[in-house]
Motif scaffolding. Structure first.
Motif, mmCIF file in Angstrom:
data_model
loop_
_atom_site.group_PDB
_atom_site.id
_atom_site.type_symbol
_atom_site.label_atom_id
_atom_site.label_comp_id
_atom_site.label_asym_id
_atom_site.label_seq_id
_atom_site.Cartn_x
_atom_site.Cartn_y
_atom_site.Cartn_z
ATOM 1 N N ALA A 72 0.820 -1.219 0.000
ATOM 2 C CA ALA A 72 0.000 0.000 0.000
ATOM 3 C C ALA A 72 0.848 1.259 0.000
ATOM 4 N N ASP A 73 2.154 1.112 0.123
ATOM 5 C CA ASP A 73 3.060 2.262 0.167
ATOM 6 C C ASP A 73 3.305 2.767 -1.256
ATOM 7 N N ASP A 74 2.777 3.919 -1.574
ATOM 8 C CA ASP A 74 2.913 4.479 -2.923
ATOM 9 C C ASP A 74 4.338 4.918 -3.242
ATOM 10 N N ASN A 75 5.200 4.965 -2.229
ATOM 11 C CA ASN A 75 6.582 5.373 -2.456
ATOM 12 C C ASN A 75 7.460 4.237 -2.973
ATOM 13 N N ILE A 76 6.909 3.020 -3.086
ATOM 14 C CA ILE A 76 7.694 1.856 -3.503
ATOM 15 C C ILE A 76 7.351 1.492 -4.945
ATOM 16 N N ASP A 77 8.384 1.410 -5.797
ATOM 17 C CA ASP A 77 8.198 1.076 -7.213
ATOM 18 C C ASP A 77 8.303 -0.427 -7.468
ATOM 19 N N VAL A 78 9.288 -1.076 -6.837
ATOM 20 C CA VAL A 78 9.633 -2.476 -7.102
ATOM 21 C C VAL A 78 9.636 -3.240 -5.793
ATOM 22 N N VAL A 79 9.105 -4.463 -5.824
ATOM 23 C CA VAL A 79 9.212 -5.328 -4.648
ATOM 24 C C VAL A 79 9.977 -6.596 -5.015
ATOM 25 N N ASP A 94 -1.026 -10.281 -5.497
ATOM 26 C CA ASP A 94 -1.398 -9.055 -4.791
ATOM 27 C C ASP A 94 -0.441 -7.915 -5.154
ATOM 28 N N ALA A 95 0.853 -8.234 -5.269
ATOM 29 C CA ALA A 95 1.836 -7.206 -5.616
ATOM 30 C C ALA A 95 1.593 -6.681 -7.026
ATOM 31 N N ILE A 96 1.326 -7.577 -7.955
ATOM 32 C CA ILE A 96 1.062 -7.178 -9.342
ATOM 33 C C ILE A 96 -0.213 -6.336 -9.418
ATOM 34 N N ARG A 97 -1.234 -6.772 -8.689
ATOM 35 C CA ARG A 97 -2.504 -6.041 -8.685
ATOM 36 C C ARG A 97 -2.337 -4.650 -8.073
ATOM 37 N N ALA A 98 -1.376 -4.533 -7.149
ATOM 38 C CA ALA A 98 -1.107 -3.235 -6.524
ATOM 39 C C ALA A 98 -0.271 -2.322 -7.412
ATOM 40 N N GLY A 99 0.132 -2.828 -8.588
ATOM 41 C CA GLY A 99 0.888 -2.016 -9.528
ATOM 42 C C GLY A 99 2.376 -1.987 -9.267
ATOM 43 N N LYS A 100 2.868 -2.936 -8.445
ATOM 44 C CA LYS A 100 4.296 -2.991 -8.171
ATOM 45 C C LYS A 100 4.993 -3.877 -9.203
ATOM 46 N N ASP A 101 6.158 -3.451 -9.651
ATOM 47 C CA ASP A 101 7.004 -4.343 -10.431
ATOM 48 C C ASP A 101 7.644 -5.338 -9.479
ATOM 49 N N VAL A 102 7.888 -6.566 -9.981
ATOM 50 C CA VAL A 102 8.240 -7.670 -9.090
ATOM 51 C C VAL A 102 9.463 -8.431 -9.590
ATOM 52 N N LEU A 103 10.405 -8.652 -8.696
ATOM 53 C CA LEU A 103 11.418 -9.690 -8.872
ATOM 54 C C LEU A 103 11.142 -10.714 -7.783
ATOM 55 N N GLY A 104 10.633 -11.890 -8.186
ATOM 56 C CA GLY A 104 10.199 -12.900 -7.229
ATOM 57 C C GLY A 104 11.120 -14.098 -7.220
ATOM 58 N N THR A 123 -1.197 -10.706 -17.132
ATOM 59 C CA THR A 123 -1.983 -10.405 -18.330
ATOM 60 C C THR A 123 -3.028 -9.332 -18.054
ATOM 61 N N GLU A 124 -3.598 -9.378 -16.846
ATOM 62 C CA GLU A 124 -4.598 -8.382 -16.464
ATOM 63 C C GLU A 124 -3.973 -7.031 -16.140
ATOM 64 N N ASN A 125 -2.664 -7.029 -15.875
ATOM 65 C CA ASN A 125 -1.956 -5.796 -15.512
ATOM 66 C C ASN A 125 -0.695 -5.690 -16.370
ATOM 67 N N PRO A 126 -0.850 -5.432 -17.673
ATOM 68 C CA PRO A 126 0.269 -5.527 -18.615
ATOM 69 C C PRO A 126 1.363 -4.481 -18.425
ATOM 70 N N ASN A 127 1.128 -3.458 -17.633
ATOM 71 C CA ASN A 127 2.143 -2.434 -17.427
ATOM 72 C C ASN A 127 3.102 -2.772 -16.289
ATOM 73 N N VAL A 128 2.862 -3.892 -15.628
ATOM 74 C CA VAL A 128 3.728 -4.299 -14.521
ATOM 75 C C VAL A 128 4.834 -5.210 -15.060
ATOM 76 N N PHE A 129 6.054 -4.961 -14.626
ATOM 77 C CA PHE A 129 7.223 -5.724 -15.085
ATOM 78 C C PHE A 129 7.573 -6.775 -14.035
ATOM 79 N N VAL A 130 7.625 -8.053 -14.458
ATOM 80 C CA VAL A 130 7.800 -9.157 -13.522
ATOM 81 C C VAL A 130 8.863 -10.129 -14.034
#
Length: 386
Positions: A72-79, A94-104, A123-130
């Motif tokens: 929920a922290d808007d100051n974070i770009d990547v998790v 949940d991270a992808i849905r929150a709009g965070k880019d992810v290295l998992g 696929t539902e959030n194509p602007n997120v980089f994972v």
């Protein structure tokens, strides 16, 4: 003037790998002219004591025990996410849905269904980089081996192998943990734990297993529980897969994943031999690339000493030796460069589609173990970019 793009990072899972990522970001000035500058600003772990390991990181603003508060922290770009396998699908989605880019962390879900659900969310959030974490191919000697293979220096392939071995489970008195319990680690056991390490390069090279025969071993059936009493240890410790690759010629690909390989500390090994030459590398000897060349009628294996420089230039002297922390730095450099659209022709991190493909291979291995027969590997043909 600093023209680097600032990217804020949060860590979910403050264990061994979470602390390694914090150290990686702290070493970022070792890179030369990288387009991105990450700043670690948040960390989450369900154990408050684990958060204390990050007290020395003065850039961290957010310290929470619930990952949803970090998302929920808007100051974070990547998790960066390093949690139990059974938690991957929920937290990654949940991270992808929150709009965070992810290295998992691998295996990107406890099984193929979980991995597919993560890809559906992408696929539902194509602007997120994972992307999926996989450090070993970023050793400079591994990169040199990959370049020789992709450049056609080996000719028609005869055989190839990729293995990852350690001996952390050799001690039968070692207490149980989540990686040794199927409900947390998954039916694939050691394949979920180490499989991306051995499949990242083969899949990137197009070595798609068509059929395979697997021998999986559960060598330690019980381990001490929290109170000292023996409890079931129901995961496979070792996996041996003999695969047939037919779309890049017709050759055997051997994949090995072992948590009980006496004498090994933590070794990743790549070997490929063709009609025109061969290459071999192991992290056990991090500076040494073995190259086979033809000398008249003789086949000659030579040792080439490789320096410290990987895909992204560093201030480290070229004659120095590379280690795991350096590979981590190169992986993160690759992840953030690709996220910024500046990877170029450098080697990239494992994609979600490749992670799903590993699960399809693991599922075939489980079927082979049960039937004692070679089985075909299903292929979902999923494509996933950002």
């Amino acid at each position: 003037m600093n023209t680097q793009q600032k990217v804020t990072v949060g860590i979910i899972g403050g264990g061994l790998m979470g602390r390694e990522v914090a150290a990686t970001i702290a070493r970022w000035p070792a890179l030369v002219d990288h387009p991105v500058r990450p700043v670690l600003v948040g960390v989450c772990d369900t154990n408050p004591a684990a958060l204390a390991a990050f007290d020395s990181v003065d850039t961290i603003i957010t310290r929470v025990t619930d990952y949803r508060d970090l998302l929920a922290d808007d100051n974070i770009d990547v998790v960066y996410i390093a949690v139990r396998h059974d938690l991957h699908a929920q937290i990654y989605r949940d991270a992808i849905r929150a709009g965070k880019d992810v290295l998992g962390e691998k295996p990107f879900g406890i099984d193929a269904a979980a991995a597919a659900s993560i890809i559906d969310e992408i696929t539902e959030n194509p602007n997120v980089f994972v992307r999926c974490s996989s450090e070993m191919p970023f050793f400079p000697a591994a990169q040199a081996a990959i370049s020789l293979i992709t450049g056609g220096a080996l000719g028609t392939l005869i055989e190839a192998s990729n293995e990852f071995s350690h001996s952390s489970d050799f001690d039968t008195a070692k207490p149980i943990n989540w990686k040794r319990q199927r409900r947390f680690c998954g039916d694939a056991g050691v394949m979920n734990d180490l499989g991306m390490h051995v499949l990242h390069v083969p899949l990137r090279l197009g070595w798609q297993p068509d059929t395979l025969y697997a021998v999986l071993q559960n060598l330690v059936a019980q381990r001490p529980g929290p109170d000292g009493d023996l409890v079931p240890c129901d995961t496979y410790e070792n996996a041996h897969l003999l695969c047939r690759v037919v779309d890049r010629g017709d050759f055997p690909l051997t994949l090995g994943m072992r948590r009980i390989d006496p004498g090994q500390k933590n070794s990743w090994t790549l070997r490929a031999v063709g009609m025109n030459g061969g290459v071999a590398f192991s992290t056990r000897y991090p500076k040494t690339l073995r190259v086979m060349k033809l000398d008249g009628r003789e086949q000659v294996w030579q040792e080439v000493e490789i320096g410290s420089q990987g895909p992204f230039a560093t201030v480290t002297g070229g004659i120095f030796e590379t280690g795991f922390s350096d590979a981590m730095l190169q992986m993160w450099a690759s992840f953030l460069a690709e996220r910024a659209g500046q990877l170029g022709d450098r080697f990239g991190c494992a994609t979600p589609a490749e992670a799903l493909r590993t699960h399809e291979i693991f599922a075939a291995a489980l079927q082979s173990q049960q039937t004692h027969q070679a089985v075909a590997v299903a292929n979902s043909a999923v494509k996933s970019g950002r």
